[in-house]
Design a protein around this motif. Structure first.
Motif, short mmCIF file in Angstrom:
data_model
loop_
_atom_site.label_atom_id
_atom_site.label_comp_id
_atom_site.label_asym_id
_atom_site.label_seq_id
_atom_site.Cartn_x
_atom_site.Cartn_y
_atom_site.Cartn_z
N LYS B 32 0.59 -1.13 -0.11
CA LYS B 32 -0.01 0.00 0.09
C LYS B 32 0.84 1.07 0.13
O LYS B 32 2.15 1.07 0.49
N LYS B 33 0.26 2.45 -0.41
CA LYS B 33 1.05 3.58 -0.51
C LYS B 33 0.72 4.36 0.86
O LYS B 33 -0.62 4.47 1.12
N VAL B 34 1.65 4.48 1.54
CA VAL B 34 1.27 5.02 2.87
C VAL B 34 1.93 6.36 3.18
O VAL B 34 3.11 6.64 2.97
N ALA B 35 1.24 7.20 4.17
CA ALA B 35 1.87 8.31 4.60
C ALA B 35 1.61 8.30 6.08
O ALA B 35 0.56 8.26 6.64
N VAL B 36 2.63 8.75 7.00
CA VAL B 36 2.60 8.71 8.37
C VAL B 36 2.73 9.91 8.70
O VAL B 36 3.69 10.69 8.26
N VAL B 37 1.84 10.71 9.58
CA VAL B 37 1.88 12.13 9.76
C VAL B 37 2.04 12.16 11.35
O VAL B 37 1.30 11.77 12.07
N ASP B 38 3.22 13.00 11.61
CA ASP B 38 3.31 13.28 12.98
C ASP B 38 2.86 14.43 13.41
O ASP B 38 3.11 15.51 13.02
N ALA B 39 1.63 14.39 14.46
CA ALA B 39 0.78 15.67 14.55
C ALA B 39 1.20 16.18 15.87
O ALA B 39 0.70 16.79 16.63
N ASP B 40 2.34 15.67 16.39
CA ASP B 40 2.85 16.20 17.75
C ASP B 40 3.80 17.06 17.67
O ASP B 40 5.04 16.95 18.06
N VAL B 41 3.31 18.25 17.40
CA VAL B 41 4.23 19.64 17.06
C VAL B 41 4.67 20.00 18.28
O VAL B 41 4.14 19.99 19.35
N GLY B 42 5.99 20.23 18.38
CA GLY B 42 6.71 20.59 19.40
C GLY B 42 7.43 19.46 20.10
O GLY B 42 8.32 19.68 20.95
N LEU B 43 6.82 18.22 20.07
CA LEU B 43 7.46 17.13 20.76
C LEU B 43 7.55 15.91 19.43
O LEU B 43 7.05 14.73 20.05
N ARG B 44 8.04 16.14 18.47
CA ARG B 44 8.06 15.19 17.42
C ARG B 44 9.03 14.05 17.75
O ARG B 44 10.18 14.40 18.39
N ASN B 45 8.54 12.78 17.32
CA ASN B 45 9.45 11.76 17.41
C ASN B 45 9.28 10.71 16.58
O ASN B 45 9.84 9.64 16.59
N LEU B 46 8.27 10.63 15.90
CA LEU B 46 7.84 9.72 14.77
C LEU B 46 9.11 9.36 13.98
O LEU B 46 9.34 8.49 13.60
N ASP B 47 9.51 10.56 13.50
CA ASP B 47 10.80 10.52 12.46
C ASP B 47 12.05 9.52 13.24
O ASP B 47 12.74 8.88 12.57
N VAL B 48 12.04 9.86 14.56
CA VAL B 48 13.39 9.23 15.35
C VAL B 48 12.90 7.66 15.22
O VAL B 48 13.76 6.69 14.86
N ILE B 49 11.64 7.11 15.63
CA ILE B 49 11.22 5.88 15.83
C ILE B 49 11.43 5.13 14.26
O ILE B 49 11.76 4.03 14.14
N MET B 50 11.12 5.97 13.18
CA MET B 50 11.32 5.49 12.07
C MET B 50 12.73 5.48 11.18
O MET B 50 12.71 5.03 10.22
N GLY B 51 13.54 5.96 12.09
CA GLY B 51 14.90 6.17 11.51
C GLY B 51 15.12 7.13 10.64
O GLY B 51 15.83 6.91 9.62
N ASP B 77 10.72 6.87 3.00
CA ASP B 77 11.54 5.88 3.88
C ASP B 77 12.45 4.91 3.05
O ASP B 77 12.50 5.02 1.95
N ARG B 78 13.63 4.73 4.07
CA ARG B 78 14.74 4.34 3.42
C ARG B 78 14.67 2.90 2.89
O ARG B 78 15.56 2.27 2.42
N ARG B 79 13.88 2.07 3.58
CA ARG B 79 13.73 0.69 3.69
C ARG B 79 12.57 0.05 2.61
O ARG B 79 12.51 -0.95 1.75
N THR B 80 11.45 0.63 2.83
CA THR B 80 10.23 0.21 2.22
C THR B 80 9.76 1.33 1.06
O THR B 80 9.58 2.45 1.53
N LYS B 81 9.34 0.71 -0.12
CA LYS B 81 8.86 1.52 -1.10
C LYS B 81 7.55 2.16 -0.65
O LYS B 81 6.72 1.58 0.23
N ASP B 82 7.26 3.20 -1.25
CA ASP B 82 5.54 4.00 -0.85
C ASP B 82 5.49 3.95 0.60
O ASP B 82 4.33 4.08 1.08
N LEU B 83 6.36 4.44 1.03
CA LEU B 83 6.26 4.73 2.72
C LEU B 83 6.64 6.11 2.83
O LEU B 83 7.99 6.31 2.39
N TYR B 84 5.74 7.29 3.44
CA TYR B 84 6.51 8.46 3.54
C TYR B 84 6.06 9.14 5.08
O TYR B 84 5.02 8.75 5.43
N LEU B 85 6.90 10.06 5.35
CA LEU B 85 6.80 10.55 6.81
C LEU B 85 6.47 12.07 6.45
O LEU B 85 7.45 12.70 5.77
#
Lengths: 227, 262
Positions: B32-51, B77-85
């Motif tokens: 699937k083509k997926v976008a993950v959105v970090d809505a934790d403005v000011g305390l972001r960490n989804l980018d860290v968890i996803m490397g 994303d660096r490993r999986t196709k069609d995954l975006y942050l």
């Protein structure tokens, strides 16, 4: 009850709505602290409602009246709808009270024994109440067709009937009627209140579903199995 | 047109971001083509968890302010196709974004993605309101603890008030041993209170700590129980009928075998 000293403020349900009855002898400071004490047990149960202020023979000046009105409104979300009084010293005060933006009534029609057990109307809620949700029926009874979850609250002037699990807080007879009851198909409450009485759930956890009814007996809330 | 799913919980620390990262990855692995959105403005960490921390150039705030285009802000994303942050701004706070703006972003993202997973901050204030603003569905994450379940219940009430009615539950960090000995809430107890459908149970797994620190979702680890449980949730989101194992107190000897060896 007859022998008990009259409380500084009393909250009662009448046919024309809820009344806050004030002891005419009390000072403003006493009234104020009595209101705060009376409201502590209610949390914000009454927020958004209207009420009548019954002053009896007490005469309040505009400043005092506005102060009380604001106190009730700002701290508890209560709106004063009418002032009721029967002072004979100050025939002109009916007009004076209008200044506070509240219509005044002369209290000849104020009859204490017309206190209504408030069980005339019944409000139905047809869903589960979740944490943070509060539902009130201050004109009468409340029936919940669903659960009352922990953190949710149901308040009624009359009886509270939960056709589901009651896990949150229920307050029956919230305006002072201690003959009100609380019934639930599965009674597992955080806290039960009937009139001025409060009880909490026993510490041990119970798994089995039990249909129970709570009522006041000898100044305490008792819970009995319903069959 | 895809679907916007907010991942939320009320209480903090129950695994919203971990669930978002893992489900996003698992769905992308399913093609699937997926976008993950970090809505934790000011305390972001989804980018860290996803490397993906080092690859973030623009944030959702930059898109809203017109500094860049939405496509430029999406980190591949660096490993999986069609995954975006889509990362959150670290410089701003939650009140700098309005629900209407989030809604617009989500609408735009779901036109080009099959799934838009929005990682909500803890709490019920504006950060949560923003995260849920553009959502079609919600995944409510809880752990088998009374406080977490209480907050989940509150959040479910708020989501229903926002007319988000397709709500499913993830029970995270369940310890089968503790459930067996009666020291932890059973899934049935939790569902009894929350009365929404269960979409998956994630067993407690030390691998999560390792993978979160490394920025590599456990979904990639075939030996991780949690990672595999997330994969099954992704399949269920895709409409596959994958049974959820039962976790009960006492006499459950069978389920471990059924779940993880089968």
């Amino acid at each position: 009850m007859q022998n008990e000293p009259r409380p500084t403020v009393e909250l009662k349900g009448f046919r024309d709505g809820m009344r806050l009855i004030i002891d005419p002898e009390a000072s403003m400071d006493q009234i104020e602290s009595a209101i705060m004490e009376r409201m502590t047990n209610l949390g914000d149960s009454l927020s958004g409602l209207t009420m009548n202020l019954d002053l009896g023979s007490r005469v309040l000046n505009d400043e005092e009246l506005i102060h009380l009105k604001n106190l009730l409104n700002e701290n508890y979300g209560l709106e004063v709808k009418q002032i009721i009084g029967d002072s004979e010293d100050d025939p002109g005060r009916t007009e004076s009270h209008q200044i506070a933006g509240v219509p005044a009534l002369h209290g000849n029609e104020r009859v204490y024994d017309q206190f209504v057990p408030a069980n005339e109307e019944t409000r139905f809620i047809r869903h589960t109440l979740r944490s943070g949700q509060i539902e009130r029926a201050l004109e009468g009874n409340m029936v919940i067709l669903g659960d009352v979850n922990p953190g949710a609250e149901v308040v009624a002037a009359g009886d509270v009937i939960v056709l589901g699990a009651l896990r949150g807080v229920a307050h029956a007879g919230a305006l002072g009627n201690t003959s009100s009851v609380i019934f639930a198909l599965n009674l597992l409450p955080t806290q039960l209140r009937i009139g001025r009485f409060i009880t909490r759930a026993p510490a041990e956890q119970r798994r089995r579903q039990r249909t129970e009814i709570a009522r006041v007996l000898d100044d305490a809330i008792i819970v009995e199995e319903y069959d | 047109m895809g679907k916007v799913i907010v991942v939320t919980s009320g209480k903090g620390g129950v695994g919203k971001s971990t669930s978002t990262a893992n489900l996003g990855t698992a769905l992308a692995v399913l093609g699937k083509k997926v976008a993950v959105v970090d809505a934790d403005v000011g305390l972001r960490n989804l980018d860290v968890i996803m490397g993906l921390e080092s690859r973030v150039v623009y944030t959702s705030m930059d898109v809203l302010e017109g500094v860049c285009e939405l496509e430029q802000a999406l980190v591949k994303d660096r490993r999986t196709k069609d995954l975006y942050l889509l990362a959150a701004s670290q410089k701003n706070n939650k009140n700098d974004i309005q629900p209407e703006q989030m809604k617009k972003l989500c609408l735009e993202l779901k036109e080009t993605h099959d799934y838009v997973l929005v990682d909500s901050p803890a709490g019920i204030e504006q950060g949560f309101q923003n995260a849920a603003a553009g959502a079609d569905d919600a995944l409510v994450v809880t752990t088998p603890e009374v406080a977490a379940v209480r907050d989940a219940d509150r959040i479910i009430g708020l989501l229903q008030n926002m007319a988000i009615n397709n709500l499913t539950l993830i029970i995270n960090r369940l310890s089968p041993e503790m459930v067996k000995t009666g020291d932890m809430m059973e899934p049935t107890d939790i569902i009894d209170i929350l009365s929404i459908d269960l979409i998956g149970v994630i067993p407690e797994d030390k691998e999560i700590v390792v993978s979160t620190n490394r920025g590599m979702p456990t979904t990639y680890n075939h030996k991780s129980d949690a990672g595999q449980a997330y994969k099954r949730i992704a399949q269920r989101l895709e409409g596959e009928d994958v049974p959820i194992p039962e976790f009960k107190s006492g006499g459950f000897a069978g389920w471990v075998g059924k779940l993880f060896k089968g």
